[in-house]
Design a protein around this motif. Structure first.
Motif, PDB file in Angstrom:
ATOM      1  N   VAL A 571      -7.016  32.850  36.585  1.00  0.00           N
ATOM      2  CA  VAL A 571      -8.375  32.636  36.069  1.00  0.00           C
ATOM      3  C   VAL A 571      -8.332  31.639  34.921  1.00  0.00           C
ATOM      4  O   VAL A 571      -9.189  30.751  34.809  1.00  0.00           O
ATOM      5  N   LEU A 572      -7.331  31.751  34.054  1.00  0.00           N
ATOM      6  CA  LEU A 572      -7.179  30.804  32.944  1.00  0.00           C
ATOM      7  C   LEU A 572      -6.997  29.388  33.473  1.00  0.00           C
ATOM      8  O   LEU A 572      -7.494  28.427  32.891  1.00  0.00           O
ATOM      9  N   ARG A 573      -6.262  29.258  34.584  1.00  0.00           N
ATOM     10  CA  ARG A 573      -6.040  27.936  35.165  1.00  0.00           C
ATOM     11  C   ARG A 573      -7.366  27.342  35.633  1.00  0.00           C
ATOM     12  O   ARG A 573      -7.667  26.171  35.377  1.00  0.00           O
ATOM     13  N   LYS A 574      -8.169  28.151  36.311  1.00  0.00           N
ATOM     14  CA  LYS A 574      -9.483  27.671  36.763  1.00  0.00           C
ATOM     15  C   LYS A 574     -10.341  27.272  35.565  1.00  0.00           C
ATOM     16  O   LYS A 574     -11.025  26.238  35.582  1.00  0.00           O
ATOM     17  N   THR A 575     -10.299  28.099  34.509  1.00  0.00           N
ATOM     18  CA  THR A 575     -11.060  27.783  33.292  1.00  0.00           C
ATOM     19  C   THR A 575     -10.570  26.479  32.680  1.00  0.00           C
ATOM     20  O   THR A 575     -11.353  25.691  32.158  1.00  0.00           O
ATOM     21  N   ALA A 576      -9.235  26.243  32.757  1.00  0.00           N
ATOM     22  CA  ALA A 576      -8.671  25.004  32.212  1.00  0.00           C
ATOM     23  C   ALA A 576      -9.176  23.791  32.970  1.00  0.00           C
ATOM     24  O   ALA A 576      -9.479  22.754  32.376  1.00  0.00           O
ATOM     25  N   TYR A 577      -9.279  23.904  34.294  1.00  0.00           N
ATOM     26  CA  TYR A 577      -9.820  22.798  35.077  1.00  0.00           C
ATOM     27  C   TYR A 577     -11.252  22.476  34.640  1.00  0.00           C
ATOM     28  O   TYR A 577     -11.618  21.321  34.444  1.00  0.00           O
ATOM     29  N   LEU A 578     -12.056  23.528  34.518  1.00  0.00           N
ATOM     30  CA  LEU A 578     -13.444  23.323  34.083  1.00  0.00           C
ATOM     31  C   LEU A 578     -13.493  22.726  32.683  1.00  0.00           C
ATOM     32  O   LEU A 578     -14.292  21.831  32.397  1.00  0.00           O
ATOM     33  N   GLY A 579     -12.635  23.255  31.794  1.00  0.00           N
ATOM     34  CA  GLY A 579     -12.599  22.742  30.421  1.00  0.00           C
ATOM     35  C   GLY A 579     -12.218  21.282  30.379  1.00  0.00           C
ATOM     36  O   GLY A 579     -12.768  20.508  29.592  1.00  0.00           O
ATOM     37  N   ALA A 580     -11.272  20.891  31.243  1.00  0.00           N
ATOM     38  CA  ALA A 580     -10.858  19.490  31.292  1.00  0.00           C
ATOM     39  C   ALA A 580     -12.012  18.601  31.716  1.00  0.00           C
ATOM     40  O   ALA A 580     -12.271  17.547  31.122  1.00  0.00           O
ATOM     41  N   LEU A 581     -12.728  19.040  32.747  1.00  0.00           N
ATOM     42  CA  LEU A 581     -13.874  18.271  33.235  1.00  0.00           C
ATOM     43  C   LEU A 581     -14.945  18.153  32.160  1.00  0.00           C
ATOM     44  O   LEU A 581     -15.489  17.073  31.896  1.00  0.00           O
ATOM     45  N   SER A 582     -15.238  19.278  31.497  1.00  0.00           N
ATOM     46  CA  SER A 582     -16.259  19.290  30.446  1.00  0.00           C
ATOM     47  C   SER A 582     -15.842  18.414  29.271  1.00  0.00           C
ATOM     48  O   SER A 582     -16.637  17.635  28.741  1.00  0.00           O
ATOM     49  N   LEU A1140      -8.014  10.607  30.858  1.00  0.00           N
ATOM     50  CA  LEU A1140      -8.391  11.834  30.166  1.00  0.00           C
ATOM     51  C   LEU A1140      -8.359  13.012  31.125  1.00  0.00           C
ATOM     52  O   LEU A1140      -7.814  14.072  30.819  1.00  0.00           O
ATOM     53  N   LEU A1141      -8.959  12.858  32.290  1.00  0.00           N
ATOM     54  CA  LEU A1141      -9.055  13.952  33.243  1.00  0.00           C
ATOM     55  C   LEU A1141      -7.674  14.351  33.766  1.00  0.00           C
ATOM     56  O   LEU A1141      -7.303  15.518  33.761  1.00  0.00           O
ATOM     57  N   VAL A1142      -6.879  13.338  34.203  1.00  0.00           N
ATOM     58  CA  VAL A1142      -5.571  13.638  34.785  1.00  0.00           C
ATOM     59  C   VAL A1142      -4.665  14.323  33.771  1.00  0.00           C
ATOM     60  O   VAL A1142      -4.055  15.362  34.045  1.00  0.00           O
ATOM     61  N   ASN A1143      -4.577  13.733  32.562  1.00  0.00           N
ATOM     62  CA  ASN A1143      -3.692  14.313  31.552  1.00  0.00           C
ATOM     63  C   ASN A1143      -4.142  15.695  31.134  1.00  0.00           C
ATOM     64  O   ASN A1143      -3.333  16.590  30.915  1.00  0.00           O
ATOM     65  N   CYS A1144      -5.457  15.864  30.987  1.00  0.00           N
ATOM     66  CA  CYS A1144      -5.993  17.157  30.563  1.00  0.00           C
ATOM     67  C   CYS A1144      -5.662  18.236  31.584  1.00  0.00           C
ATOM     68  O   CYS A1144      -5.210  19.321  31.250  1.00  0.00           O
ATOM     69  N   LEU A1145      -5.916  17.929  32.863  1.00  0.00           N
ATOM     70  CA  LEU A1145      -5.619  18.903  33.922  1.00  0.00           C
ATOM     71  C   LEU A1145      -4.131  19.221  33.957  1.00  0.00           C
ATOM     72  O   LEU A1145      -3.729  20.369  34.051  1.00  0.00           O
TER      73      LEU A1145
END
Length: 1446
Positions: A571-582, A1140-1145
């Protein structure tokens, strides 16, 4: 100025409508101009004021505006201030010398002002006419000075030690008097003689007196009479701090210095202010919540109310590998659609309880937002000044100092806003924890099924923390849109309609953010479900750790925990993906807005040119825009998280409570102590009844035995008498106080004596009698500290029999009217049971004359009781005396037949000891029981008759010596032995939680880096050079590694570790610390790189047009080459967004999750492999604290800290390089500023770090105490100790807040000082820009100052993030501590590994075997040699506590 005077302050304005001339006559009586155009007036005055090297304000302005401004302020504020003072409940202050001087000076000031007034009247009488201003101003000033003098005394009478209102008034008065002060000196020096000597003299008297008042106002009065400050041994200096000290947080300096000199300890902390304590905040919230509950009940009938339910619990005790079900907390069954609106709103209760105080902070925030936009306008004026080559220098320097003053004022106001918000958050957390604790003491059994201990611990730790975090930035919810609107308004003034292009970009980002917020909320709910499950399972594991170790189940349970943890990390991983996008969207938002606005502005009209003024003023506004645009999604995310927590807390507080009136305690009937009429009871309203048609009347002073088969409802009957179950029908009444001994003894983590006293005052003689009656005296000789020995949680260092006897001793010492004893004799040996019955419960025991209801299986005691109740399937089958029931040959006779055979051997033991022993417990009692079992076959009936005879003998007193010892059991020999025990013999079982001091060791950071992975750490560093989002991932990896190591180590820790380490401490590491690694770390890492990359892209755009910046960019050449296409903005933007997106994810979803997983795992393994002694000496709350709070820190906070620190570091470095490159003189200023910066941050980091550690250590006892309370809540309620335990919990929460409050103040203290450095950078950047205006272009001036304006916050955040990183990395330190605890022997020892075919025979051999529970204790088995052959049955006998359990 002339125009201003003409339009606003004109006393007489004539305009002839038939002519083109106008006459302007001011209040001061001066005819300014007779002209065909009044605009000439403004030009004339402007030439006198602005366009000169020696400026001066018009006399009219000095006499009116400057004189009246302080007066208007005081008269405007006065009514509100007087109302506030009237409502404050402080005592008065004795008249002091300081107060007398201030009052005298105030009176003198009014006399001086009125001297001018009377002199004007005198001149009028002498026919020297004066303008009206000479009458109005002295009159207004004189009245205002009298008002100020009145306020001085009124404040004294209402206990005000330092007045902010009067300080501002005197400060304004001095500030406004400086201009006339200079003007009169210039006028006197230009003339040969002073014309108006009296007014000249009175003004300087006035000025001197006002300056004296300002200076005196900086000093404090003494505390009010009867103030708590006088009696408090360590009061918080804030309560006595002056106004200046309060707004600059100077009062905290003493703690900062102390924390720098030596590590702070608990004794160094100040007492909590009363308004922040639990006794004020919790009742305030509960009062509002009660109103909500009452309102909800009155508005809707019960049938239409929403019902919160959870699925029926699983038949197993532990969570399986499932988890498919939806989050249990959010299952809502609504009877009808309108029912939802009738639910009590916890949010409304919070707003009403803490809203007013929070609104004060909101008012500060509003003021700060308005002031924020002053500096861009001043920057515009500064750039215009540099364009005008002939402009006087004083105007540029004035603008520079105005920018400094505005920025400094903004700093003071902002930190007052933060102070109010943080204190509100602290109060909310205190109130929520208090409300949850109080609720947990009174919820029904049905509610306990739906809210487990793990869930409630999470409510108190994680959910309460979320509310506290939210209040910090909640004002951004309205402030961010306000700042965005103001910024767009000023941008519109600058760029016109082109700014609408930028608005369109922002609007397009809103739907994206909304979708992300909704998904985040769903993931948040799911994550909290898994977190609850994990903490619940950890709680069960820690409570049953001894069983786990005996069965070697550690690995299987470790896998269960890790399975839940894995789902949590997913779940944290999914949240991280969303956080990266945001983050990608919102970080690029200001750049996108600026880019589109500038592009449209330039292309829409050929006449539009982007010059320095427009570009840099717009950029400074866009920079202001960046903060609200970045904060808004974070605030929305926090609100989403808090809304989940709100619902969880609201559901828990809405649970049904036990009915306090279900048992009538006001029974006045003289004959019966306990009465039940037609009773029908159930554990939960939706469950079938457990007791039917109960009718019983227990006479005063009688002994009633309750017997029956297992599960027939005996314990439920006692629960019904205590009001612990739902009463469906009938009446229950008990006369007098009640003592309750539960079947499973409840023992507190306290000394043996405290467990027995249970809040009652110590009476030595009574205490000794209780010890002997409960057969505890011999045990005290064995315990290392006698009755002062500390007992571990749940009585872990006592045997089962000892725990039960301590529970009995507690009941006996309480000296109540009614005793409810739930099978207390089953846990003790037969001879001890005999002793306890005869001495305590029986007809000749100490409790003779008291009403006793005894649940028992010991049939030998039944002939001696007054009455017997026989329970069958939840009903009273029979009731009567022993002989009566025997004659009936019913259920009781069947009960006797079933239990008689089981009881025979035990009775033989009791009989033999009764006959053989002269004293009840001889010194060699242990050796007397070795061969008590008869081997000859004896007919059962004969044995039964013999046993009955012995029982009757003992009851009738045929053993007088033994009886006399029992009855008058306070023997002097035992008492004297007890007195001889030395205090130093006692050993503290629960050791104080270890706490590192000084700087966080480098190996802790290295541990985190290892958790991420060394190669990954190096890769991250390279990526940071390339873009702004590289580090986020590694931190999650570190969290995973730390969790893994912790879990592995704890499962390999020997049992002694678990005996000495509280479960709460381990749970805290696995919960809060892992939470920091999972969630806070990633967000921090992301934020840094965003700003860094954007600032780089901005600089590269500038370098293309200004080659001088190559000097600045040289250290970042690699980055420059990488983003060289920035000259094509859209290409740059595209590349930036992708990076930004790639590194963040990559960072957040992989590295940080890896670290979060491994850290939790290592702690879990460490705890589970710890020896039993660890758990005996470590409170449960301490373990829970590690598994909740510390794990949370590793999951969430550490990534945030790393992110922001790196971002602010690079950004600050950029700004300093730019300012130095533009104006080399700036390097001279940087040196002292950086020394001051270094000095402040050293004081701050040392103090803040230790305060964080103290806060972490003081948090564990809250959870330990809560876990203990939940386990024993029925005992607490039975003894009426509810309020005492609530008070104890409040004290522990307050103790925790004592270390938290200085922590938040330290941030304010730091902020004011560091931002002062930033403001100085703004000042010197502007001053040097003015000094070098001939060599610098307006564009470079704008660049230098606009960057300097942003450095203030960056400096502040860099120091704070340094401290926060050190503070939060403590979570890794604490997790690492438990991951590295001393473990048990490995599962397999190679050199002692048995052959594969082992065991061939079931033999057990001991050769000279000695063992102790843990280091420092005596041996419990000494030189034991024993051989047990395969197939043999071995019985182990001995008195309770002599080492039979090992």
């Amino acid at each position: 100025m002339g125009k201003y005077c003409q339009s606003v302050y004109s006393f007489h304005f004539k305009e002839d409508i038939w002519s083109d001339e106008a006459v302007v006559v001011c209040l001061c009586g001066v005819v300014l101009e007779v002209s065909s155009s009044p605009c000439c007036v403004s030009l004339q005055v402007a030439n006198q004021t602005l366009h000169t090297d020696s400026p001066d304000l018009p006399k009219c302005f000095q006499l009116s505006v400057l004189s009246w401004l302080p007066c208007i302020y005081l008269w405007a504020v006065c009514p509100i201030y007087l109302f506030y003072l009237k409502r404050s409940n402080r005592d008065y202050i004795m008249m002091s010398i300081l107060n007398r001087i201030k009052t005298a000076l105030g009176l003198l000031l009014s006399i001086v002002c009125w001297t001018d007034l009377f002199y004007t009247f005198h001149e009028l009488r002498q026919e020297h006419s004066q303008p009206p201003i000479y009458l109005i101003t002295p009159l207004v000033l004189g009245m205002t000075m009298l008002l100020a003098t009145f306020l001085i005394q009124y404040e004294r009478l209402h206990g005000v030690q330092s007045s902010g209102v009067l300080f501002i008034f005197w400060f304004l008065s001095v500030l406004c008097a400086i201009v006339p002060f200079r003007s009169k000196i210039l006028q006197a020096s230009s003339q040969s003689e002073v014309t108006d000597k009296l007014r000249f003299t009175t003004f300087y008297f006035y000025f001197g007196l006002v300056v004296c008042e300002l200076i005196l106002c900086c000093f404090n009065e003494k505390p009010p009479l009867f103030s708590s400050v006088v009696t408090d041994p360590n009061p918080c200096p804030e309560t006595t701090a002056g106004f200046l000290s309060t707004i600059t947080f100077w009062w905290f300096t003493s703690m900062a210095i102390k924390g720098y000199k030596m590590p702070l300890e608990t004794k160094d902390l100040w007492s909590l202010k009363e308004r922040d304590s639990s006794k004020i905040t919790v009742p305030k919230l509960l009062k509002e919540w009660e109103k909500e509950l009452t309102k909800a009940k009155s508005e809707g009938n019960p049938s239409s109310q929403a019902v919160y339910s959870k699925p029926p619990p699983s038949t197993t005790n532990h969570i399986g590998g499932g988890g498919e079900s939806s989050p249990e907390e959010v299952e809502v069954l609504l009877a009808n659609p309108k029912a939802a609106s009738r639910q009590p709103s916890f949010l409304r209760a919070l707003i009403r309880a803490f809203g007013p105080y929070f609104l004060i902070g909101s008012a500060y925030k509003l003021l700060q937002d308005v002031i924020t936009f002053i500096n861009p306008q001043l920057l515009r004026m500064l750039i215009l000044f540099t364009k005008q080559k002939g402009a006087p220098d004083w105007w540029g320097y004035s603008l520079a100092f105005l920018m400094f003053f505005t920025a400094f004022l903004q700093t003071l106001i902002l930190h007052q806003h933060f102070q109010y918000c943080f204190v509100t958050g602290m109060n909310v957390r205190t109130a929520i924890i208090g409300a949850i604790y109080r609720k947990s003491l009174v919820i029904t059994n049905a509610a306990k099924r739906s809210s487990t201990v793990g869930e409630v611990v999470n409510l108190m730790s994680v959910d309460a923390q979320r509310f506290m975090d939210l209040t910090t930035f909640l004002n951004m919810l309205w402030s961010a849109p306000l700042q965005i609107m103001l910024a767009l308004y000023f941008l519109w003034q600058n760029l016109g309609p082109s700014v609408l292009a930028g608005v369109a970009v922002m609007i397009m980002l809103i739907p994206l953010n909304a979708v992300i917020a909704m998904k985040t909320r769903a993931y948040q709910v799911e994550q909290m479900q898994y977190k609850d499950s994990r903490i619940k399972l950890m709680n069960e594991i820690l409570n049953g750790i001894k069983v786990l170790k005996l069965y070697a189940w550690e690995n299987s349970f470790k896998e269960k925990v890790l399975a839940i943890r894995q789902k949590e990390l997913q779940v944290l991983r999914k949240t991280a993906y969303l956080g990266a996008l945001s983050t990608m969207a919102w970080t690029s938002a200001p750049f996108l807005v600026a880019l589109t606005s500038f592009a449209v502005y330039v292309t829409v009209d050929e006449k539009n040119t982007l010059d320095a003024e427009k570009a840099f003023v717009s950029l400074s506004l866009f920079n202001i825009l960046r903060f609200p645009l970045n904060m808004l999604p974070q605030v929305i995310s926090s609100i989403v998280q808090a809304s989940v927590s709100l619902k969880r807390i609201q559901n828990f507080l809405s649970h049904d409570e036990l009915d306090p009136n279900s048992v009538d305690r006001k029974n006045t009937a003289a004959e019966f102590s306990v009465t039940v009429v037609n009773g029908k009871f159930t554990w939960a309203k939706e469950d079938p009844p457990i007791l039917h048609n109960i009718n019983m009347m227990v006479p005063n002073g009688s002994l009633l035995a309750v017997v029956g088969h297992v599960g027939c409802g005996k314990s439920s009957l006692l629960s019904a008498l205590l009001g612990e179950v739902e009463k469906l029908e009938g009446e229950v009444s008990i006369r007098g106080s009640v003592a309750y001994v539960p079947q499973q003894a409840w023992i507190q983590n306290a000394t043996l004596r405290d467990n027995i006293l249970f809040g009652k005052p110590y009476n030595e003689q009574k205490y000794q009698c209780v010890l002997e009656a409960c057969a505890l005296t011999p045990d005290l000789e064995v315990l290392p500290g006698g009755d002062m020995t500390e007992i571990g949680e749940k009585g872990i260092n006592l045997s089962g029999g000892q725990r039960q006897r301590v529970s009995l001793a507690r009941a006996l010492y309480s000296d109540t009217d009614v005793y409810l004893l739930d099978d207390p004799l089953s846990a003790v040996d037969a001879h001890v049971a005999k002793h306890i019955f005869d001495n305590l419960v029986g007809p000749e025991g100490v409790l003779k004359g008291k009403t006793r209801i005894l649940v028992t299986h010991g049939i030998s005691f039944l002939p001696q009781v007054d009455n017997i109740i026989v329970m069958v399937d939840g009903r009273v089958s029979e009731m009567g005396s022993y002989q009566e029931l025997l004659k009936q040959n019913g259920a009781f006779a069947e009960f006797l037949r079933n239990y008689a055979l089981e009881d025979i051997v035990e009775e033989e033991e009791a009989t033999e000891e009764l006959i053989q022993d002269d004293e009840l417990f001889p010194d060699d009692a242990l050796s007397n029981h070795t061969d008590m079992v008869e081997n000859e076959p004896v007919i059962n009936e004969t044995k039964r008759d013999f046993i009955r005879q012995i029982s009757i003998i003992s009851a009738d007193g045929e053993n007088p010596r033994s009886r006399s010892v029992r009855r008058h059991g306070c023997s002097q020999r035992k008492h004297s032995e007890q007195q001889e025990k030395k205090p130093q013999d006692m050993q503290k079982l629960i050791q104080t939680e270890t706490m590192e001091t000084g700087r966080v060791k480098a190996k802790v950071y290295l541990e985190y880096a290892k958790a991420v992975g060394i190669l990954l750490s190096v890769l991250i560093c390279i990526l940071v050079m390339m873009s702004s989002f590289t580090l986020a991932m590694g931190n999650i990896g570190a969290a995973r590694k730390l969790h893994h190591d912790l879990l592995t180590n704890k499962f390999h820790t020997p049992q002694s570790f678990f005996d000495t380490t509280p479960i709460g401490r381990i749970i805290n590491r696995f919960s809060k610390d892992i939470y920091v690694i999972d969630e806070a770390l990633p967000a921090t890492v992301l934020m840094f790189l965003a700003t860094f990359f954007i600032s780089l892209s901005t600089m590269i755009v500038i370098i293309a047009s200004t080659p001088i910046f190559a000097v600045v960019i040289a250290p970042l050449a690699f980055v420059y080459v990488f983003v060289q296409p920035a000259v094509t903005p859209f290409h740059t933007l595209k590349k930036t967004c992708v990076l930004l997106l790639v590194n963040c994810l990559l960072c957040r979803a992989y590295c940080m999750l890896r670290a979060a997983k491994l850290t939790h795992r290592s702690m879990l393994e460490g705890v589970l492999r710890a020896p039993q002694a660890f758990f005996e000496s470590t409170p449960t709350g301490r373990l829970l604290n590690r598994f909740s709070k510390d794990v949370d820190a590793i999951d969430s906070h550490i990534p945030d800290n790393i992110d922001i620190w790196m971002r602010t570091f690079w950004y600050t470095l950029n700004v300093l390089l730019i300012c130095s490159a533009l104006t080399p003189m700036f390097l001279i200023v940087i040196a002292p500023l950086m020394v001051f910066y270094w000095w402040v941050q050293r004081f701050y980091v040392a103090t803040s770090r230790q305060l964080k550690r103290l806060e972490s250590v003081s948090r564990s006892p809250i959870y330990s105490h809560f876990s203990e309370t939940v386990t024993g809540c029925s005992v607490i309620r039975a003894y009426g100790r509810h309020s005492s335990f609530v008070l104890m919990s409040d004290m522990k929460v307050d103790e925790n807040q004592k270390s938290y409050y200085p922590g938040i103040v330290s941030n304010r203290w730091l902020g004011v000082r560091i931002e002062f450095i930033g403001n100085c950078i703004v000042l010197f950047a502007a001053v040097f820009a003015v000094a070098g205006k001939d060599t610098l272009s307006p564009g470079l001036v704008g660049l230098s100052v606009s960057y300097a304006l942003q450095v203030t916050m960056s400096l502040n955040w860099m120091v704070r993030m340094t401290s926060d990183l050190e503070s939060n990395i403590v979570a890794v330190e604490r997790v690492k501590e438990y991951a590295e605890t001393k473990t048990e022997a490995p599962w397999e020892v190679e050199d002692k590994k048995p052959p594969p075919e082992w065991p061939m025979e079931g033999n057990v051999d001991f050769h000279d075997y000695s063992v102790r529970y843990r280091e420092g204790l005596d041996l419990v088995l000494k030189n034991l040699t024993l051989s047990v052959k395969g197939g043999e049955k071995i019985g182990i006998v001995g008195r309770t506590g002599p080492a039979s359990p090992p």
